[in-house]
Write a protein that holds these residues in place. Structure first.
Motif, PDB file in Angstrom:
ATOM      1  N   ILE A   1       6.892  -6.383  12.546  1.00 27.80           N
ATOM      2  CA  ILE A   1       7.709  -5.929  11.422  1.00 27.80           C
ATOM      3  C   ILE A   1       8.053  -7.053  10.432  1.00 27.80           C
ATOM      4  CG2 ILE A   1       9.901  -6.235  12.651  1.00 27.80           C
ATOM      5  CD1 ILE A   1       9.050  -3.295  10.381  1.00 27.80           C
ATOM      6  N   PHE A   2       8.144  -8.281  10.952  1.00 26.77           N
ATOM      7  CA  PHE A   2       8.521  -9.391  10.077  1.00 26.77           C
ATOM      8  C   PHE A   2       7.325 -10.192   9.576  1.00 26.77           C
ATOM      9  CE2 PHE A   2      12.349  -8.864  12.811  1.00 26.77           C
ATOM     10  CZ  PHE A   2      13.194  -8.396  11.821  1.00 26.77           C
ATOM     11  N   GLU A   3       6.102  -9.775   9.873  1.00 28.43           N
ATOM     12  CA  GLU A   3       4.907 -10.503   9.423  1.00 28.43           C
ATOM     13  C   GLU A   3       4.719 -10.300   7.921  1.00 28.43           C
ATOM     14  OE1 GLU A   3       1.249  -9.789  11.379  1.00 28.43           O
ATOM     15  OE2 GLU A   3       2.126 -10.054  13.396  1.00 28.43           O
ATOM     16  N   PRO A   4       4.371 -11.369   7.196  1.00 26.49           N
ATOM     17  CA  PRO A   4       4.066 -11.229   5.763  1.00 26.49           C
ATOM     18  C   PRO A   4       2.833 -10.334   5.577  1.00 26.49           C
ATOM     19  CG  PRO A   4       4.364 -13.535   6.329  1.00 26.49           C
ATOM     20  CD  PRO A   4       4.330 -12.780   7.601  1.00 26.49           C
ATOM     21  N   PHE A   5       2.871  -9.529   4.556  1.00 26.16           N
ATOM     22  CA  PHE A   5       1.776  -8.628   4.176  1.00 26.16           C
ATOM     23  C   PHE A   5       1.544  -7.515   5.177  1.00 26.16           C
ATOM     24  CE2 PHE A   5       0.658 -12.889   2.487  1.00 26.16           C
ATOM     25  CZ  PHE A   5       0.904 -12.646   1.136  1.00 26.16           C
ATOM     26  N   PHE A   6       2.428  -7.359   6.149  1.00 26.45           N
ATOM     27  CA  PHE A   6       2.288  -6.224   7.083  1.00 26.45           C
ATOM     28  C   PHE A   6       3.085  -5.046   6.516  1.00 26.45           C
ATOM     29  CE2 PHE A   6       3.951  -3.571  10.504  1.00 26.45           C
ATOM     30  CZ  PHE A   6       2.746  -3.170  11.077  1.00 26.45           C
ATOM     31  N   SER A   7       2.371  -3.942   6.310  1.00 30.94           N
ATOM     32  CA  SER A   7       3.035  -2.774   5.735  1.00 30.94           C
ATOM     33  C   SER A   7       2.508  -1.517   6.372  1.00 30.94           C
ATOM     34  CB  SER A   7       2.786  -2.736   4.219  1.00 30.94           C
ATOM     35  OG  SER A   7       3.303  -1.542   3.684  1.00 30.94           O
ATOM     36  N   THR A   8       3.402  -0.557   6.560  1.00 32.60           N
ATOM     37  CA  THR A   8       2.978   0.750   7.088  1.00 32.60           C
ATOM     38  C   THR A   8       2.630   1.679   5.930  1.00 32.60           C
ATOM     39  OG1 THR A   8       5.256   1.506   7.089  1.00 32.60           O
ATOM     40  CG2 THR A   8       4.436   0.573   9.131  1.00 32.60           C
ATOM     41  N   LYS A   9       2.882   1.192   4.687  1.00 30.52           N
ATOM     42  CA  LYS A   9       2.590   2.031   3.522  1.00 30.52           C
ATOM     43  C   LYS A   9       1.136   1.854   3.132  1.00 30.52           C
ATOM     44  CE  LYS A   9       7.278   1.157   2.027  1.00 30.52           C
ATOM     45  NZ  LYS A   9       8.030   0.132   1.315  1.00 30.52           N
ATOM     46  N   GLU A  10       0.699   2.770   2.250  1.00 32.62           N
ATOM     47  CA  GLU A  10      -0.688   2.683   1.794  1.00 32.62           C
ATOM     48  C   GLU A  10      -0.834   1.488   0.861  1.00 32.62           C
ATOM     49  OE1 GLU A  10      -1.778   6.352   0.057  1.00 32.62           O
ATOM     50  OE2 GLU A  10      -1.311   7.516   1.880  1.00 32.62           O
ATOM     51  N   ILE A  11      -2.104   1.057   0.677  1.00 27.72           N
ATOM     52  CA  ILE A  11      -2.381  -0.071  -0.214  1.00 27.72           C
ATOM     53  C   ILE A  11      -1.890   0.284  -1.620  1.00 27.72           C
ATOM     54  CG2 ILE A  11      -4.240  -1.477  -1.195  1.00 27.72           C
ATOM     55  CD1 ILE A  11      -5.800  -0.878   1.399  1.00 27.72           C
ATOM     56  N   ASN A  12      -1.340  -0.730  -2.294  1.00 21.84           N
ATOM     57  CA  ASN A  12      -0.768  -0.589  -3.635  1.00 21.84           C
ATOM     58  C   ASN A  12       0.634   0.028  -3.632  1.00 21.84           C
ATOM     59  OD1 ASN A  12      -3.067  -1.651  -4.793  1.00 21.84           O
ATOM     60  ND2 ASN A  12      -4.013   0.375  -5.032  1.00 21.84           N
ATOM     61  N   GLN A  13       1.074   0.514  -2.427  1.00 21.40           N
ATOM     62  CA  GLN A  13       2.419   1.108  -2.401  1.00 21.40           C
ATOM     63  C   GLN A  13       3.446   0.078  -1.977  1.00 21.40           C
ATOM     64  OE1 GLN A  13       3.206   4.848  -0.864  1.00 21.40           O
ATOM     65  NE2 GLN A  13       1.953   5.782  -2.457  1.00 21.40           N
ATOM     66  N   GLY A  14       3.028  -1.010  -1.425  1.00 26.68           N
ATOM     67  CA  GLY A  14       3.972  -2.034  -1.013  1.00 26.68           C
ATOM     68  C   GLY A  14       3.224  -3.323  -0.742  1.00 26.68           C
ATOM     69  N   LYS A  15       3.929  -4.417  -0.895  1.00 25.74           N
ATOM     70  CA  LYS A  15       3.255  -5.698  -0.687  1.00 25.74           C
ATOM     71  C   LYS A  15       3.353  -6.119   0.768  1.00 25.74           C
ATOM     72  CE  LYS A  15       5.861  -7.335  -3.917  1.00 25.74           C
ATOM     73  NZ  LYS A  15       6.587  -8.154  -4.906  1.00 25.74           N
ATOM     74  N   GLY A  16       4.328  -5.576   1.491  1.00 28.21           N
ATOM     75  CA  GLY A  16       4.490  -5.966   2.889  1.00 28.21           C
ATOM     76  C   GLY A  16       5.168  -7.321   2.987  1.00 28.21           C
ATOM     77  N   LEU A  17       5.972  -7.651   2.011  1.00 23.93           N
ATOM     78  CA  LEU A  17       6.620  -8.953   2.052  1.00 23.93           C
ATOM     79  C   LEU A  17       8.138  -8.846   2.194  1.00 23.93           C
ATOM     80  CD1 LEU A  17       4.640 -10.854  -0.708  1.00 23.93           C
ATOM     81  CD2 LEU A  17       4.635 -11.326   1.727  1.00 23.93           C
TER      82      LEU A  17
END
Lengths: 313, 666
Positions: B609-625
């Motif tokens: 959950i705290f990893e940079p660029f890790f996102s459960t959202k689709e690409i372009n919907q969040g940076k995961g940062l």
């Protein structure tokens, strides 16, 4: 009826045994000429003991043959096939006298064989012959008659004419009467003879009448004939007592049959020589008594006779 | 009573009396037996006689002449002959009475004179027996009537004959009994007198011994009988007793000394035994104390896998007290579906030692926890089989996970920061160039028009061309993308900053209030806040100290965490979406809890959950940062801590701790 059933049973036993038994079994032939209740009774006694002691013995019965020729023919066959033969009656005795046989021969339903010149010694007959005889010592018979007639002085012997067995009766009774000082009268009987005339002739002349042991009298004497009520009569066959004869001293034919069976087993199974086996007699003959005849004759039968006798009325 | 009289009484008089009684009783019984026997013999004899008559009668009947006088008389004569031969020597007498003439037909007149007078009227029944007494004496009579012969058969015996045998026995037995009895009495008296005299001598001597005089002696002679032998033996015994007595006194003194020594040794052994028992007791208590003090679960097992030891840690962890667990099968106490169950069962059943088997396990009423399981088989063969040790390493595992996470974050953060520095310069050049291209196509700038004319065209034509080819849009796109990349790079630079640029003391509660205000203005959630879709529950402990922090950075950190929660609630379309924000003071720190009632996260997501660029959202919907930036701001910039405390179907809980500085407190 009993006799018929016995022979029927015997016949089937013969058939079965003939087919089922092997080569090692012994074969026995039995034959007699004419009808004879005595032969049938003796055969019955013989077969009873044989079937009990040696059930594997195969027996062929040729009874009531018509004549001597039939007997010759039967014997020719028996000589070829059998290990031993029983011949019954006077015809059998005659055959044995006329032929020298290699196989054991057993005679029965005959009178004293010594008197018939068949053998010389009852205890050791010799040759290949032995058997049983209905002969009873006439001395005993006279003593028996004296129980009824203590003052016995004379007797009349009735015998069948031309029957070889009659000779023995006449011979031995003569001897006995001589010893006992009793006067003996004898009369040969043949078909056609009026027995009433004979009894009338000897009435009050003799104290008692003795019937010889021949089938003739059984066939010719009427039941309860009035003549039997005139003179006390005695016989050597119980059958005549039923006809009205006062008393008889007669052998037990079944016992004679069993004696004969013992002789056969001794020869066939125990290896004895036929001629070494004594001729058999019933040494304890039975008494038969007709009480009606006794009452008619006014004879008081001694109590000791009554105790052992077979009583008819 | 003197002994001699007693002996005479018991050895002679009593036996003699008993013998007399036995003889008299025997005679009485014999009397009755002979009487009965004679009666039975008579009965049997008369039965034989009657059966003889009946036998002849049956013969006559069978011949039909049983009513003929001649035959009956003949039979009677026979019978009379028979009895006159056979009955002459008998004790009893046969009488035959002819009832038709009432006269005796047997016996003859000579014998009749000795017999009682009997006639047909003397007998009332068909048969019977009777005792008859008349002038000729006493008689026993048995009779049977023979009606078909008009006879009465009578057997008579006199009573004298009936009991003759008894009299014979009496005459023989009584003298034979009395003579030896009298002779025995006389002989016994004289012989016993001598015996008693010697016994008295012995008795006197023994009484002296009883009174303590062991030196007494009696007069002895050459042993000729048992009493002499007894006196000799008593004398020897007294001598031996005297010797033994003197020897015993000496031995007692010696033994007393030995016993004193033995007692001293025994006392020493007892004391040593006490010490050993105390030591064993101490060791037992010590061992129990060790087991009870162990911070791990210790379970002792018998060979039938039943529990024999259950230490306090086991009670605490499983919720089963020792009394309840002892005796139960260990495999019934363990959760069969737990990760380690099958491995433990196989090895324990084979009594095979193992150690440090790690995995999830549940025992008794405990929750599933990470356990480190060891089994030690006992060396000696006995009922106790081995010890099962279970250590709860859940916290250790969590700490290790956290450490791994931190290291990973550190390395990823370093990498990202490095990249940001390297990307920043080319990006700035690219952005500058794109901006210049845009400026070079600006018609308002004279230099642009002059250069176009020098190129032999007009600036309008170039603009026209670029518009026809969408070049301005492309340039704007480069600028927009570059701006985004710059923002990312700017965020990535955050990872490399090891400490915050702290400016002043700030109230965390104020920061949280600001963050919530910003979120309510956020386009993504504005509408929902306006229609009160979200419920925000704020629980702030009053009068908390301010802390030294970078206000903006902390706002960003909390903004990211709460925004993340709002986004999850919105995506899950929760019916009653709630967020709890709690602020409290811990030990030297402030603690912020942010909890939602969303659907929670799975284990894999929780780990990253705290990893940079890790996102459960689709690409372009969040940076995961977002959360990773919050993580770096709180940990690296402010020395605090951020972790996901729990996440399940009831929601997720993030906890933030921030140290309280001394300056802040001041």
């Amino acid at each position: 009826m009993d006799r018929s059933a016995f022979f029927l049973l015997f016949f089937f036993a013969f058939l079965f045994s003939h087919h089922l038994e092997g080569e090692e079994n012994f074969y026995l032939g039995i034959a007699w000429v004419g009808s004879s209740e005595m032969s049938e009774e003796i055969t019955k006694g013989t077969m009873e003991l044989l079937s009990e002691l040696v059930p594997d013995l195969i027996v062929e019965l040729q009874s009531s043959l018509s004549d001597e020729k039939s007997l010759d023919k039967t014997m020719n066959k028996f000589i070829q096939e059998k290990d031993a033969v029983i011949l019954m009656g006077q015809a059998g005795l005659q055959y044995a006298s006329d032929h020298q046989l290699d196989l054991p021969l057993f005679l029965s339903a005959i009178n004293n064989p010594v008197q018939a010149d068949l053998i010389r010694n009852i205890e050791r007959p010799g040759g290949n012959v032995t058997g049983v005889s209905y002969f009873i010592d006439y001395g005993e018979i006279l003593s028996f008659i004296k129980n009824f007639l203590p003052e016995l002085d004379s007797v009349l012997l009735l015998y069948e004419k031309n029957n070889p067995a009659s000779d023995a009766d006449l011979y031995y009774l003569t001897e006995a009467c001589r010893k006992e000082s009793v006067n003996l009268y004898s009369k040969a009987c043949s078909p056609g003879l009026n027995m009433d005339d004979v009894f009338k002739l000897y009435y009050e002349k003799v104290d008692a009448v003795i019937f010889g042991n021949q089938n003739f009298f059984f066939e010719n004497l009427e039941d309860n004939s009035s003549l039997l009520l005139s003179i006390p009569s005695f016989s050597l066959d119980s059958l005549l007592v039923r006809r009205g004869v006062l008393a008889s001293l007669a052998p037990d034919y079944l016992k004679l049959g069993r004696l004969l069976a013992g002789s056969i087993i001794g020869v066939l199974y125990n290896g004895k020589k036929t001629g070494d086996i004594p001729f058999g007699f019933d040494k304890d003959p039975r008494i038969h008594l007709n009480m009606s005849t006794a009452e008619s004759l006014g004879i008081i039968v001694p109590l000791h006779i009554l105790r052992v006798a077979e009583v008819y009325r | 009573m003197k002994l001699i009289y007693k002996i005479n009484l018991f050895s002679l008089v009593f036996p003699a009396l008993m013998a007399l009684i036995v003889v008299l009783t025997g005679l009485s019984v014999m009397n009755r037996v002979i009487y009965d026997l004679n009666r039975k013999l008579i009965l049997k004899e008369i039965t034989n006689l009657v059966s003889h008559i009946e036998s002849d009668h049956k013969i006559l009947k069978k011949a039909g002449v049983d009513d003929y006088p001649q035959y009956i008389n003949q039979a009677k004569r026979d019978f009379l002959d028979y009895v006159s031969d056979k009955h002459n020597n008998a004790e009893n007498q046969l009488i035959i009475i002819d009832t038709s003439i009432d006269k005796w037909v047997y016996p003859g007149s000579i014998k009749a004179g000795l017999l009682p007078e009997l006639n047909r009227d003397s007998f009332n029944h068909i048969s019977g027996e009777m005792d008859l007494i008349n002038s000729k004496g006493s008689f026993y009579v048995n009779y049977v009537k023979i009606p078909y012969w008009n006879w009465i058969i009578v057997l008579v015996i006199s009573s004298r004959d009936l009991f003759r045998e008894i009299g014979n026995y009496l005459r023989l037995v009584l003298p034979l009994s009395i003579i030896p009895l009298a002779a025995g009495l006389i002989l016994n008296y004289f012989s016993l007198k001598n015996v008693i005299s010697r016994i008295n001598d012995s008795l006197f001597c023994l009484k002296e011994v009883e009174n303590g005089n062991l030196q007494t002696r009696m007069k002895l002679r050459e042993p000729r009988d048992e009493i002499d032998a007894v006196q000799q033996a008593i004398s020897n015994m007294i001598s031996s007793l005297y010797s033994l007595y003197t020897e015993l006194e000496t031995r007692v003194e010696d033994r007393t000394g030995e016993l004193a020594k033995t007692n001293a040794l025994l006392m020493q052994e007892i004391r040593a035994g006490d010490r050993a028992r105390n030591e064993i007791s101490y060791l037992n208590h010590y061992l129990k104390d060790i087991i009870d003090s162990m911070p791990t679960i210790l379970i002792g097992l018998n060979r039938d896998f039943s529990v024999n030891t259950w230490n306090p840690e086991a009670e605490k962890k499983t919720g089963f007290i020792a009394g309840k667990a002892t005796g139960m099968n260990i495999f019934n106490l363990m959760d069969r579906n737990s990760e380690l169950y099958s491995q433990i069962e196989i090895k324990v059943r084979e009594d095979e030692s193992f150690s440090d088997l790690q995995g999830k396990i549940s025992i008794g009423e405990s929750e599933v926890f990470f356990g480190e399981v060891s089994y030690f088989s006992l060396q000696e063969q006995r009922a106790e089989m081995g010890i099962l040790q279970i250590r709860d390493i859940t916290e250790k595992i969590q700490l290790e996970d956290l450490l791994r996470q931190s290291e990973k974050m550190l390395s990823v953060g370093g990498l990202a920061a490095g990249m940001a520095h390297e990307i920043n310069n080319p990006l700035a050049g690219m952005m500058q160039s794109a901006q210049n291209i845009k400026r070079r196509l600006n018609h308002d700038i004279p230099a642009n028009r002059k250069k176009a004319e020098e190129a032999g065209t007009t600036l309008n034509a170039i603009i026209r061309y670029s518009e026809l080819r969408n070049i301005p849009d492309m340039i704007q796109s480069i600028l927009d993308s570059g701006k985004k990349a710059a923002e990312i790079v700017d965020d990535m630079v955050t990872f490399s900053q090891s400490e915050a640029k702290v400016s002043s003391l700030h109230s965390i509660a104020a920061i949280l209030i600001n963050v919530l205000a910003s979120l309510k203005r956020d386009d993504a959630f504005k509408a929902e806040f306006q229609r009160d879709y979200f419920t925000i529950v704020e629980e702030y402990t009053p009068d908390l100290p301010s802390i030294l922090c970078n206000e903006k950075k902390l706002e960003q950190a909390f903004y990211n965490i709460i925004r993340n929660a709002l986004q999850i609630l919105l995506d899950s379309k929760s019916r009653d979406p709630r967020i709890y924000i709690r602020l409290s003071q811990g030990i030297n720190s402030l603690q912020v809890e942010i909890e939602d009632n969303g659907p929670g996260m799975n284990e894999e997501i929780q780990k990253r959950i705290f990893e940079p660029f890790f996102s459960t959202k689709e690409i372009n919907q969040g940076k995961g940062l977002g959360l990773s930036i919050s993580y770096y701001i709180i940990r690296d910039h402010h020395g605090g801590n951020l972790w996901l405390e729990k996440s399940d179907e009831n929601g997720s809980l993030f906890i933030v701790t921030l140290p309280i500085s001394t300056i802040g407190n001041a």
